[in-house]
Structures are given as structure tokens and as C-alpha cells.
Design a protein around this motif. Structure first.
Motif, PDB file in Angstrom:
ATOM      1  N   MET A   1       0.840  -1.194   0.000  1.00 57.00           N
ATOM      2  CA  MET A   1       0.000   0.000   0.000  1.00 57.00           C
ATOM      3  C   MET A   1       0.877   1.247   0.000  1.00 57.00           C
ATOM      4  N   PRO A   2       0.510   2.247  -0.790  1.00 56.27           N
ATOM      5  CA  PRO A   2       1.311   3.477  -0.818  1.00 56.27           C
ATOM      6  C   PRO A   2       1.450   4.109   0.562  1.00 56.27           C
ATOM      7  N   GLN A   3       2.521   4.874   0.723  1.00 50.15           N
ATOM      8  CA  GLN A   3       2.721   5.637   1.957  1.00 50.15           C
ATOM      9  C   GLN A   3       2.244   7.068   1.713  1.00 50.15           C
ATOM     10  N   HIS A 223     -11.804  17.081  -3.238  1.00 48.52           N
ATOM     11  CA  HIS A 223     -12.005  16.706  -1.845  1.00 48.52           C
ATOM     12  C   HIS A 223     -11.326  15.351  -1.588  1.00 48.52           C
ATOM     13  N   GLU A 224     -11.765  14.634  -0.560  1.00 44.72           N
ATOM     14  CA  GLU A 224     -11.178  13.346  -0.227  1.00 44.72           C
ATOM     15  C   GLU A 224     -11.212  12.411  -1.434  1.00 44.72           C
ATOM     16  N   PRO A 225     -10.228  11.508  -1.509  1.00 45.04           N
ATOM     17  CA  PRO A 225     -10.152  10.627  -2.683  1.00 45.04           C
ATOM     18  C   PRO A 225     -11.340   9.694  -2.848  1.00 45.04           C
ATOM     19  N   ASP A 226     -12.114   9.445  -1.797  1.00 45.47           N
ATOM     20  CA  ASP A 226     -13.279   8.572  -1.959  1.00 45.47           C
ATOM     21  C   ASP A 226     -14.523   9.332  -2.393  1.00 45.47           C
ATOM     22  N   ARG A 227     -14.360  10.594  -2.746  1.00 46.16           N
ATOM     23  CA  ARG A 227     -15.471  11.399  -3.268  1.00 46.16           C
ATOM     24  C   ARG A 227     -15.193  11.706  -4.737  1.00 46.16           C
ATOM     25  N   GLY A 228     -16.065  11.248  -5.633  1.00 47.08           N
ATOM     26  CA  GLY A 228     -15.889  11.620  -7.025  1.00 47.08           C
ATOM     27  C   GLY A 228     -15.704  10.430  -7.942  1.00 47.08           C
ATOM     28  N   GLU A 229     -15.232  10.726  -9.139  1.00 46.83           N
ATOM     29  CA  GLU A 229     -15.276   9.760 -10.229  1.00 46.83           C
ATOM     30  C   GLU A 229     -14.082   8.810 -10.294  1.00 46.83           C
ATOM     31  N   LEU A 230     -12.995   9.088  -9.602  1.00 45.75           N
ATOM     32  CA  LEU A 230     -11.839   8.199  -9.620  1.00 45.75           C
ATOM     33  C   LEU A 230     -11.988   7.113  -8.558  1.00 45.75           C
ATOM     34  N   HIS A 231     -11.639   5.891  -8.932  1.00 42.03           N
ATOM     35  CA  HIS A 231     -11.716   4.755  -8.002  1.00 42.03           C
ATOM     36  C   HIS A 231     -10.317   4.506  -7.452  1.00 42.03           C
ATOM     37  N   TYR A 232     -10.022   5.166  -6.336  1.00 39.13           N
ATOM     38  CA  TYR A 232      -8.657   5.121  -5.822  1.00 39.13           C
ATOM     39  C   TYR A 232      -8.208   3.762  -5.294  1.00 39.13           C
ATOM     40  N   PRO A 233      -9.076   2.920  -4.740  1.00 39.15           N
ATOM     41  CA  PRO A 233      -8.580   1.593  -4.353  1.00 39.15           C
ATOM     42  C   PRO A 233      -7.894   0.869  -5.519  1.00 39.15           C
ATOM     43  N   PHE A 234      -8.468   0.961  -6.705  1.00 39.30           N
ATOM     44  CA  PHE A 234      -7.841   0.346  -7.873  1.00 39.30           C
ATOM     45  C   PHE A 234      -6.526   1.035  -8.224  1.00 39.30           C
ATOM     46  N   LEU A 235      -6.490   2.364  -8.123  1.00 38.94           N
ATOM     47  CA  LEU A 235      -5.257   3.078  -8.450  1.00 38.94           C
ATOM     48  C   LEU A 235      -4.158   2.786  -7.430  1.00 38.94           C
ATOM     49  N   PHE A 236      -4.512   2.617  -6.154  1.00 35.93           N
ATOM     50  CA  PHE A 236      -3.511   2.230  -5.158  1.00 35.93           C
ATOM     51  C   PHE A 236      -2.961   0.842  -5.479  1.00 35.93           C
ATOM     52  N   GLU A 237      -3.830  -0.066  -5.895  1.00 29.19           N
ATOM     53  CA  GLU A 237      -3.366  -1.395  -6.307  1.00 29.19           C
ATOM     54  C   GLU A 237      -2.431  -1.288  -7.507  1.00 29.19           C
ATOM     55  N   THR A 238      -2.746  -0.377  -8.409  1.00 30.81           N
ATOM     56  CA  THR A 238      -1.895  -0.178  -9.588  1.00 30.81           C
ATOM     57  C   THR A 238      -0.517   0.327  -9.181  1.00 30.81           C
ATOM     58  N   GLY A 261     -12.492  12.922   7.903  1.00 30.69           N
ATOM     59  CA  GLY A 261     -12.545  12.486   6.504  1.00 30.69           C
ATOM     60  C   GLY A 261     -11.483  11.502   6.100  1.00 30.69           C
ATOM     61  N   LEU A 262     -10.697  10.991   7.058  1.00 32.70           N
ATOM     62  CA  LEU A 262      -9.596  10.090   6.737  1.00 32.70           C
ATOM     63  C   LEU A 262     -10.004   8.619   6.676  1.00 32.70           C
ATOM     64  N   GLY A 263     -11.287   8.349   6.644  1.00 35.06           N
ATOM     65  CA  GLY A 263     -11.733   6.961   6.542  1.00 35.06           C
ATOM     66  C   GLY A 263     -11.215   6.272   5.297  1.00 35.06           C
ATOM     67  N   TRP A 264     -11.085   7.011   4.191  1.00 37.19           N
ATOM     68  CA  TRP A 264     -10.566   6.405   2.950  1.00 37.19           C
ATOM     69  C   TRP A 264      -9.173   5.826   3.181  1.00 37.19           C
ATOM     70  N   ARG A 265      -8.320   6.575   3.929  1.00 37.15           N
ATOM     71  CA  ARG A 265      -6.956   6.107   4.183  1.00 37.15           C
ATOM     72  C   ARG A 265      -6.961   4.897   5.106  1.00 37.15           C
ATOM     73  N   ASP A 266      -7.778   4.951   6.148  1.00 33.24           N
ATOM     74  CA  ASP A 266      -7.819   3.852   7.100  1.00 33.24           C
ATOM     75  C   ASP A 266      -8.319   2.575   6.428  1.00 33.24           C
ATOM     76  N   ARG A 267      -9.290   2.708   5.529  1.00 33.66           N
ATOM     77  CA  ARG A 267      -9.779   1.528   4.803  1.00 33.66           C
ATOM     78  C   ARG A 267      -8.685   0.976   3.889  1.00 33.66           C
ATOM     79  N   ALA A 268      -7.942   1.872   3.251  1.00 34.41           N
ATOM     80  CA  ALA A 268      -6.865   1.426   2.364  1.00 34.41           C
ATOM     81  C   ALA A 268      -5.791   0.689   3.150  1.00 34.41           C
ATOM     82  N   LEU A 269      -5.431   1.206   4.314  1.00 27.79           N
ATOM     83  CA  LEU A 269      -4.404   0.561   5.128  1.00 27.79           C
ATOM     84  C   LEU A 269      -4.902  -0.763   5.687  1.00 27.79           C
TER      85      LEU A 269
END
Length: 276
Positions: A1-3, A223-238, A261-269
Motif C-alpha cells: 500500500m502506498p505511503q 475533496h477526499e479521494p473517496d469522493r468523485g469519479e476516480l476509483h482510488y482503491p484500484f489506483l492504489f493497487e496499480t 474524513g480520513l476513513g478512505w486512508r484507514d480503509r486502504a491501510l
């Protein structure tokens, strides 16, 4: 996972800038980045980093100005860099020297140099040689100081007529300058707005070794990466699949409270921990 590195210029806007270091540390960030630190003495910033166990991984060179007071307010006055602007060479060099002075005091490895807005009536192509020469000079100065210079494509919606707005334009400049310590800051928010096809862009450019830093934000609202049209979980995997080991800067404007608003990061980690 990215830092992940907290961008202190945009995150924690409810706090004075110098108090944001402590807030980032409380939220378990170990690295931070900022846009323009020039309103504060380097010693003061270095103390905040040391007190909270933080590493500064990226900062901008001044957007303009011939002295530190002007540099500290240049962005607010509408300046967007001088690397590609005719007649501003002395100002550009003064800004790079000031940025290197701060980078040395703060042990910051990366300095982002802003290119500037193409003047009315001027064609972008006519400025490429000037920009190339300025970047070649900046890279040489930075190399002597053990630093890297980064350039960043920025979208034309947020900064109309900005000189550099595509990934291929940035890599063309690297080809022209031919300096190992000149690299690209790849902001996926800007990339999505201008070009889209973000995963393919990552697959094309990360293996070159020329992308030194990545930034993220939700599109279109920044705004936070989990808001909007980009699917960041896939991009983090990439990023992981491509072996990216650099920092990912969280350069977004929180929609509400930063910490909340840091739930996106905690879920990724959490996903990363389960996968390991």
C-alpha cells in the motif's frame, strides 16, 4: 500500500499553519508536504517537524517574487511560477535559491518548480526553449545541494493557460533537459481532468523511473479521494503492482473536518494489512 503524506497547505484548514504539524502527527501521518513555506522561518518549521517526528517530503519553489517577503505572498497575488516566463529569469533564480535554502534547513528532498501562465498573445511552443534552459540551470543548482527538481502538469480549469498541463509535455521537457535529478510530480487529480485514462498513464510513466512523487484528490471537487469519479482503491493497487515506492501526497481540500474524513486512508491501510 502506498505511503501517504499530508499536504499541510490544504489539509487542516481549521487550524493555523504551524498547528497543522501536530494535527498530522495525531492522525498518524509520518510525512508531510506543503506548497509555500516562505512566510515562516526555516528554523521554526524544522522545530515543528522534529517535535512531531515528521519528514517534509515535498515543497514548492516560490511562485514569484524577488525577495522572501514577496515570495511568501506571490501565490495569493496571482503568480503561478516563472520557469517559462520571458524576462523573469532573475526572479526564477532567486526563487530556486531560496527554495534550496529552505530544503537544506528542512531536509526536504524534492522541490516543485512552477512553470507559469502563458502570457496573452504568446504561443506555448515559443516558450519551451526558455523553460528548458531555466530547468537545466535549476537542476544543476539542485544537484549540487543533493536535491531533486520536480515539474507538475496542472489542469487548465484550475489554472487557465498554465504552461505545463500534460504528462507527455512534462516528459518531453525531461528529454530536452537531460538531468537525472529533474523528475515529474504526477498529480492524479490534474491528470484525470486533462487526460483521463489515469491507470494507463501510471503504467506508462512509472516504469521509466522519472516520476518521483504522486498526489491525489477526488475529482471533480478536489475533496477526499473517496469522493468523485476516480476509483482510488484500484489506483492504489496499480501503484503497488508497478512497484512505486515514493510518497503519495494528499493534496485535497477536506469536505468537512480533516481528521473525520480520513476513513478512505484507514480503509486502504486495512485492506493492505489483510492482504499482507
Amino acid at each position: 500500500m502506498p505511503q501517504f503524506a499530508a499536504n499541510l497547505s490544504l489539509m487542516y484548514p481549521e487550524l493555523p499553519f504551524l498547528d497543522r504539524f501536530a494535527a498530522a502527527a495525531r492522525d498518524r501521518f509520518t510525512a508531510v508536504e506543503c506548497q509555500f513555506p516562505y512566510a515562516f522561518a526555516p528554523t521554526e518549521l524544522a522545530a515543528r517537524l522534529a517535535d512531531h517526528g515528521l519528514q517534509l517530503v515535498l515543497m514548492n519553489a516560490p511562485a514569484g517574487g524577488a525577495d522572501r517577503a514577496a515570495m511568501a505572498t506571490a501565490w495569493e497575488q496571482g503568480a503561478r511560477g516563472t520557469a517559462a516566463l520571458p524576462g523573469r529569469e532573475a526572479e526564477f533564480r532567486a526563487g530556486v535559491h531560496e527554495a534550496l535554502r529552505y530544503a537544506e534547513a528542512l531536509d526536504c528532498p524534492h522541490i516543485h518548480v512552477l512553470a507559469g501562465i502563458v502570457p496573452p498573445g504568446v504561443e506555448r511552443e515559443s516558450l519551451k526553449d526558455l523553460c528548458t534552459g531555466n530547468l537545466r540551470w535549476a537542476a544543476a543548482e539542485a544537484a549540487r545541494a543533493g536535491r531533486k527538481v520536480l515539474i507538475e502538469p496542472i489542469n487548465l480549469r484550475d489554472v487557465p493557460r498554465y504552461f505545463l498541463n500534460r504528462q507527455d509535455h512534462a516528459h518531453e521537457l525531461l528529454d530536452a533537459v537531460q538531468a537525472d535529478n529533474l523528475q515529474v510530480l504526477m498529480d492524479l487529480y490534474h491528470c484525470q481532468i486533462v487526460e483521463g485514462d489515469v491507470a494507463t498513464k501510471l503504467q506508462r510513466y512509472l516504469p521509466t523511473g522519472r516520476v518521483a512523487h504522486v498526489q491525489i484528490a477526488g475529482v471533480p471537487g478536489r475533496h477526499e479521494p473517496d469522493r468523485g469519479e476516480l476509483h482510488y482503491p484500484f489506483l492504489f493497487e496499480t501503484l503497488d503492482a508497478l512497484g512505486y515506492r515514493g510518497w503519495v501526497g494528499c493534496e485535497y481540500r477536506p469536505a468537512a473536518g480533516t481528521s473525520e474524513g480520513l476513513g478512505w486512508r484507514d480503509r486502504a491501510l486495512m485492506v493492505s494489512a489483510v492482504s499482507a
